[in-house]
Design an enzyme around this catalytic site. Structure first.
Site, PDB file in Angstrom:
ATOM      1  N   HIS A   1     -16.708  42.673  18.438  1.00  0.00           N
ATOM      2  CA  HIS A   1     -15.293  42.563  18.822  1.00  0.00           C
ATOM      3  C   HIS A   1     -15.096  41.632  20.020  1.00  0.00           C
ATOM      4  O   HIS A   1     -14.293  40.705  19.991  1.00  0.00           O
ATOM      5  CB  HIS A   1     -14.749  43.965  19.120  1.00  0.00           C
TER       6      HIS A   1
ATOM      7  N   SER B   1      -5.615  42.527  18.716  1.00  0.00           N
ATOM      8  CA  SER B   1      -6.804  42.149  19.503  1.00  0.00           C
ATOM      9  C   SER B   1      -7.073  40.659  19.403  1.00  0.00           C
ATOM     10  O   SER B   1      -7.641  40.056  20.306  1.00  0.00           O
ATOM     11  CB  SER B   1      -8.051  42.853  18.954  1.00  0.00           C
TER      12      SER B   1
ATOM     13  N   ASP C   1     -14.350  44.468  27.090  1.00  0.00           N
ATOM     14  CA  ASP C   1     -14.464  44.694  25.654  1.00  0.00           C
ATOM     15  C   ASP C   1     -15.835  45.251  25.305  1.00  0.00           C
ATOM     16  O   ASP C   1     -16.384  46.046  26.062  1.00  0.00           O
ATOM     17  CB  ASP C   1     -14.228  43.344  24.935  1.00  0.00           C
TER      18      ASP C   1
END
Length: 474
Positions: free
Chosen positions: A230, A409, A185
């Site tokens: 994220h 996600s 990620d």
């Protein structure tokens, strides 16, 4: 520009083997970066099965068997690459000396090389009989979740952890202990109080060891950081727990995490994703030697491409699975490039070997943005494989913050955390059996648009830890 192929002059050797995007790129630029995949790909399943048989013959323990399978898969892949890349590597060396090619790299997790070259060089390479397909080195964008920083935390369990019955598992001592999850990620903020102690590189004396536990392909940071947030949010949903405040965001707070950062705000280059995939199969020591025994048990991939049938990353996912590393992928979110509709799930989530996770809201309805099946591979393939909560998910953010975020996600790491609990219970369950057990415990979901189960929105159903734990003992 033509080339001699199999003794015959072919006026257009690029046709068939070369992705049209590569040809378009050369119309704009003199130099283009490509990934050249060779025909001869190692049969990883066969290699793994042979290693398993050998281990049984010598009455190896389950742990020894796992290590043997992992190292045999890695050495089998390496040997295959070494035996088949000679010709192409010599050619690369020659063209480099002539100044027509640069930035070359070779891979073994997929038998491939990448480089930046002129069109003439590529035409010559396309004519090599050992070349299977030539891909453009594209960027994979990260979904941009709408994240809101949250200041006030209550000791209440977030709705998503209630929904999947996480507490029931924890009360039985099931929290993912002994299992390692990886985040591919934007990185992770290692100093977050809910994540610090769960980092595999966090030593008992408070110092850090980052070798084997962190790789930054974007900014080369020596310690785990996350400039975009994220990856930190995703990791918090897998393992987040702050013992000081009692804040819980993670499904498996007993598991340890490692991470690779491959994404900048412009996305991740395919070459970096291949490098990341290879490193996760066998993390490198300071000398660059691969260590398959340091591989994680689960890799969470909250990223994807477009909704096409595209095998560019499939050898990587197959190698992970053969080495008994579970590949979990977000099904993908509605966007201009991938609008919600039949067959919209993105690759690599749409691969048969990947576990694709769609997103639901607090009422168990499919999220409007969650991409839909069926799989482009047809047959009895069910996509998404399952769903998990993905809206307004509270998790960790960089700089000791917590925030709400929505997207597939956010759904995927619930499943990665659940698999960590499965692996804690059954550390050496083969991947096919692991999937069966995971799916056996789901609660089937349907609605007026998707009246039967399994279906193209909810897959086989929603994650439920009580059901999953029961299905292990059955």
């Amino acid at each position: 520009g033509g080339a001699v192929q199999n003794g015959v002059w072919n006026p257009n050797p690029m046709e068939g083997k070369v992705d049209p995007k590569v040809i378009q790129a050369f119309e704009k630029n003199k130099y283009t970066t490509v990934i050249v995949e060779l025909k001869n790909q190692a049969d990883v399943e066969k290699i793994a099965n042979q290693a398993r048989e050998e281990a049984k013959k010598v009455k190896a323990t389950r742990y020894q068997e796992k290590l043997r399978v992992r190292s045999t898969v890695v050495s089998g892949l390496q040997t295959n690459a070494e035996q088949t890349q000679d010709h192409i590597k010599n050619f690369i060396r020659q063209k480099k000396a002539e100044g027509k090619l640069k930035d070359d790299q070779s891979y073994y997790i997929v038998n491939a090389v990448s480089f930046t070259s002129t069109k003439e060089v590529l035409q010559e390479i396309a004519a090599f009989p050992e070349v299977n397909h030539i891909y453009l080195n594209e960027r994979h964008a990260l979904p941009k979740p709408k994240t809101a920083g949250v200041q006030k935390l209550t000791s209440e369990l977030p709705w998503n952890l209630e929904k999947i019955q996480a507490k029931k598992a924890w009360e039985n001592g099931l929290d993912g202990s002994g299992v390692v999850v990886a985040t591919l990620d934007t990185g992770v903020d290692v100093n977050h109080p809910s994540l610090k102690k769960q980092y595999r590189g966090h030593n008992a004396d408070g110092t850090f060891t980052h070798t084997f536990n962190w790789l930054d392909l974007v900014g080369d940071s020596p310690t785990p950081i996350d400039l975009l947030g994220h990856g930190t949010h995703v990791t918090g949903t897998m393992v987040g727990y702050d013992p000081e405040t009692g804040t819980r965001t993670g499904v498996a707070p007993g598991a340890r995490w490692i991470a690779v950062n491959a994404f900048s705000e412009n996305g991740a280059l395919d070459t970096d994703l291949l490098k990341a995939g290879e490193w996760l199969l066998a993390p490198l020591d300071e000398k660059g030697t691969p260590h398959p025994e340091m591989a994680p048990d689960i890799i969470n991939n909250s990223w994807g491409g477009d909704s096409t049938l595209n095998d560019w990353f499939r050898s990587v996912v197959k190698a992970w699975a053969a080495a008994d590393i579970t590949p979990v992928f977000a099904a993908g979110n509605d966007s201009t490039g991938t609008p919600v509709g039949p067959g919209s799930i993105t690759n690599p989530a749409n691969y048969p070997e990947a576990i694709a996770v769609g997103s639901t809201d607090s009422a168990n309805g499919i999220s409007w943005f969650s991409l839909r099946g069926p799989s482009p591979y047809g047959g009895s393939e069910i996509k998404p494989d399952l769903v998990a909560p993905g809206e307004e998910i509270l998790s960790t953010l960089p700089n000791n913050e917590y925030g709400l975020s929505s997207g597939t996600s956010m759904a995927a790491p619930h499943v990665s955390g659940a698999i960590a609990i499965l692996k804690q219970m059954q550390p050496n369950m083969p991947i096919e059996k692991l999937k069966e057990t995971l799916y056996a415990g789901l609660i089937p979901l349907s609605d007026s648009k998707y009246p039967s189960s399994p279906n193209d929105a909810y897959g086989r159903g929603i994650l439920d830890l009580t059901g999953m734990v029961k299905s292990v003992s059955n």
